[in-house]
Design a protein around this motif. Sequence first.
Motif, PDB file in Angstrom:
ATOM      1  N   TRP A 164       0.835  -1.195   0.000  1.00  0.00           N
ATOM      2  CA  TRP A 164       0.000   0.000   0.000  1.00  0.00           C
ATOM      3  C   TRP A 164       0.873   1.249   0.000  1.00  0.00           C
ATOM      4  N   ARG A 165       1.977   1.194   0.731  1.00  0.00           N
ATOM      5  CA  ARG A 165       2.886   2.342   0.785  1.00  0.00           C
ATOM      6  C   ARG A 165       3.474   2.645  -0.586  1.00  0.00           C
ATOM      7  N   MET A 166       3.894   1.600  -1.289  1.00  0.00           N
ATOM      8  CA  MET A 166       4.455   1.815  -2.625  1.00  0.00           C
ATOM      9  C   MET A 166       3.419   2.432  -3.577  1.00  0.00           C
ATOM     10  N   ALA A 167       2.170   1.992  -3.430  1.00  0.00           N
ATOM     11  CA  ALA A 167       1.107   2.533  -4.276  1.00  0.00           C
ATOM     12  C   ALA A 167       0.874   4.012  -3.974  1.00  0.00           C
ATOM     13  N   VAL A 168       0.924   4.367  -2.697  1.00  0.00           N
ATOM     14  CA  VAL A 168       0.739   5.767  -2.299  1.00  0.00           C
ATOM     15  C   VAL A 168       1.921   6.612  -2.772  1.00  0.00           C
ATOM     16  N   GLU A 169       3.127   6.111  -2.582  1.00  0.00           N
ATOM     17  CA  GLU A 169       4.320   6.864  -2.974  1.00  0.00           C
ATOM     18  C   GLU A 169       4.435   7.017  -4.482  1.00  0.00           C
ATOM     19  N   ALA A 170       3.827   6.112  -5.228  1.00  0.00           N
ATOM     20  CA  ALA A 170       3.832   6.223  -6.691  1.00  0.00           C
ATOM     21  C   ALA A 170       3.065   7.454  -7.160  1.00  0.00           C
ATOM     22  N   LYS A 171       2.241   8.008  -6.268  1.00  0.00           N
ATOM     23  CA  LYS A 171       1.496   9.233  -6.567  1.00  0.00           C
ATOM     24  C   LYS A 171       2.229  10.464  -6.033  1.00  0.00           C
ATOM     25  N   ASP A 172       3.522  10.327  -5.761  1.00  0.00           N
ATOM     26  CA  ASP A 172       4.359  11.416  -5.252  1.00  0.00           C
ATOM     27  C   ASP A 172       3.864  11.926  -3.896  1.00  0.00           C
ATOM     28  N   VAL A 173       3.470  10.981  -3.058  1.00  0.00           N
ATOM     29  CA  VAL A 173       3.165  11.274  -1.659  1.00  0.00           C
ATOM     30  C   VAL A 173       4.300  10.680  -0.839  1.00  0.00           C
ATOM     31  N   LEU A 174       4.947  11.482  -0.003  1.00  0.00           N
ATOM     32  CA  LEU A 174       6.035  10.988   0.827  1.00  0.00           C
ATOM     33  C   LEU A 174       5.467  10.295   2.062  1.00  0.00           C
ATOM     34  N   VAL A 175       5.933   9.082   2.327  1.00  0.00           N
ATOM     35  CA  VAL A 175       5.487   8.327   3.500  1.00  0.00           C
ATOM     36  C   VAL A 175       6.707   8.043   4.364  1.00  0.00           C
ATOM     37  N   PHE A 176       6.705   8.569   5.590  1.00  0.00           N
ATOM     38  CA  PHE A 176       7.799   8.384   6.528  1.00  0.00           C
ATOM     39  C   PHE A 176       7.319   7.560   7.717  1.00  0.00           C
ATOM     40  N   VAL A 177       8.126   6.600   8.131  1.00  0.00           N
ATOM     41  CA  VAL A 177       7.840   5.826   9.339  1.00  0.00           C
ATOM     42  C   VAL A 177       8.702   6.383  10.467  1.00  0.00           C
ATOM     43  N   VAL A 178       8.047   6.775  11.544  1.00  0.00           N
ATOM     44  CA  VAL A 178       8.722   7.477  12.641  1.00  0.00           C
ATOM     45  C   VAL A 178       8.866   6.560  13.851  1.00  0.00           C
ATOM     46  N   PRO A 179      10.093   6.304  14.312  1.00  0.00           N
ATOM     47  CA  PRO A 179      10.259   5.482  15.514  1.00  0.00           C
ATOM     48  C   PRO A 179      10.295   6.316  16.786  1.00  0.00           C
ATOM     49  N   ARG A 180      10.134   5.628  17.915  1.00  0.00           N
ATOM     50  CA  ARG A 180      10.343   6.198  19.250  1.00  0.00           C
ATOM     51  C   ARG A 180       9.394   7.323  19.620  1.00  0.00           C
ATOM     52  N   LEU A 181       8.170   7.262  19.111  1.00  0.00           N
ATOM     53  CA  LEU A 181       7.111   8.155  19.571  1.00  0.00           C
ATOM     54  C   LEU A 181       5.989   7.299  20.145  1.00  0.00           C
ATOM     55  N   LYS A 182       5.374   7.750  21.211  1.00  0.00           N
ATOM     56  CA  LYS A 182       4.285   7.011  21.820  1.00  0.00           C
ATOM     57  C   LYS A 182       3.061   6.999  20.903  1.00  0.00           C
ATOM     58  N   ILE A 183       2.429   5.835  20.767  1.00  0.00           N
ATOM     59  CA  ILE A 183       1.217   5.735  19.957  1.00  0.00           C
ATOM     60  C   ILE A 183       0.116   6.616  20.533  1.00  0.00           C
ATOM     61  N   LYS A 184       0.088   6.750  21.871  1.00  0.00           N
ATOM     62  CA  LYS A 184      -0.959   7.568  22.479  1.00  0.00           C
ATOM     63  C   LYS A 184      -0.806   9.034  22.101  1.00  0.00           C
ATOM     64  N   GLU A 185       0.386   9.444  21.648  1.00  0.00           N
ATOM     65  CA  GLU A 185       0.553  10.823  21.193  1.00  0.00           C
ATOM     66  C   GLU A 185       0.300  10.961  19.704  1.00  0.00           C
ATOM     67  N   MET A 186       0.812  10.041  18.912  1.00  0.00           N
ATOM     68  CA  MET A 186       0.642  10.151  17.461  1.00  0.00           C
ATOM     69  C   MET A 186       0.611   8.766  16.838  1.00  0.00           C
ATOM     70  N   ARG A 187      -0.474   8.485  16.135  1.00  0.00           N
ATOM     71  CA  ARG A 187      -0.519   7.259  15.347  1.00  0.00           C
ATOM     72  C   ARG A 187      -0.198   7.587  13.890  1.00  0.00           C
ATOM     73  N   GLY A 188      -0.668   8.732  13.443  1.00  0.00           N
ATOM     74  CA  GLY A 188      -0.376   9.162  12.084  1.00  0.00           C
ATOM     75  C   GLY A 188      -0.512  10.666  11.958  1.00  0.00           C
TER      76      GLY A 188
END
Length: 341
Positions: A164-188
């Motif tokens: 799904w990420r590759m399909a989204v990025e093929a539309k020139d949308v940048l997708v970054f995966v962020v480590p070391r943040l609490k899910i309760k603060e940010m899921r996306g």
Amino acid sequence: MAKSVKALINPAMLAWARAQAGFSPEEAARRLHIDEERLIAFEEGGEAPTFAKLLDIADLYKRPVSLFYLKTPPKGWQPIQDFRRLPGVDEGFSPQLTYVIRLARERREIALTVRHELGQPVQPFDLTATLKTDVEQFGQQIREYLGITEAKQQRFGRKAFDNWRMAVEAKDVLVFVVPRLKIKEMRGTAIAEQTMPVILINGKDRGNGRVFTLLHEFCHLALRQSGVSNMGGDRNDAPHPDVEKFCNAVAAAALMPSDWLLRETLVVQKGAQKSWRDDELEALALRFGVSQEAVLRRLLTLGRTTQAFYDSKRVDFQKIYAQLDEQKEPSEGGPSIITWC
């Protein structure tokens, strides 16, 4: 001797940089190992920091030293909305989340510059929606926009997020995966630019949980609404529950089209039964490359379970997310962004 040299900076830039980094005077002073009164003196011009202390400040605020010599702050970006639930979430963004968002925006600027230098045009993001858009139809429109067919999705298996990420990025949308943040603060997080918009996904989330978040934030891009989301943003006491409910519904419709889900053998065999075993939910989750929670949410929308049953299971899902937040990661350093991996 060199450590005691005073830095003749613009004190107003100290206060601006601290506020932009999301630190209170008290927290910044504690991190810098100085009294709060002394930090305020730095910011008001009553005292100049040493160059060594300026280096500490620049490191804490994640800014180049040269910034503090500017006469006026650099032009900023549009503010980002907070779509998170109210209970249990501190007001504003933490310094870590603030830095992650700024870094993502800076990397977008770099990517745009590189594409320009290479003479490679960037596709405009022309998919649009409003809160009045039909959820089911828009879910199908997203699938068509990304080129995801039923047959293709069935081959994703345990690599659903990557595909799904590759399909989204093929539309020139940048997708970054962020480590070391609490899910309760940010899921996306969604940064809804007209060209090369950005989606941030919390790396603490499980693989199939990331898929739903990716499509949820993709819907935010279509609404042209930048913001930070997490669990519970669709509660009535949340800042923008109508937006979050819409994005949840669209993500579910895109990932689990109703005609496909309802003709699944397991769903047909259940008939009028409204309760679901964990193994049944897991089988459907693997089939569609989503989480058990996403499956149950979709079954509720389609009338194949009850609100009471969904609420009872959601308690278990919340416990899982809390456990993910408590897990230690290999590095305890500051947050970073993993890109194009």
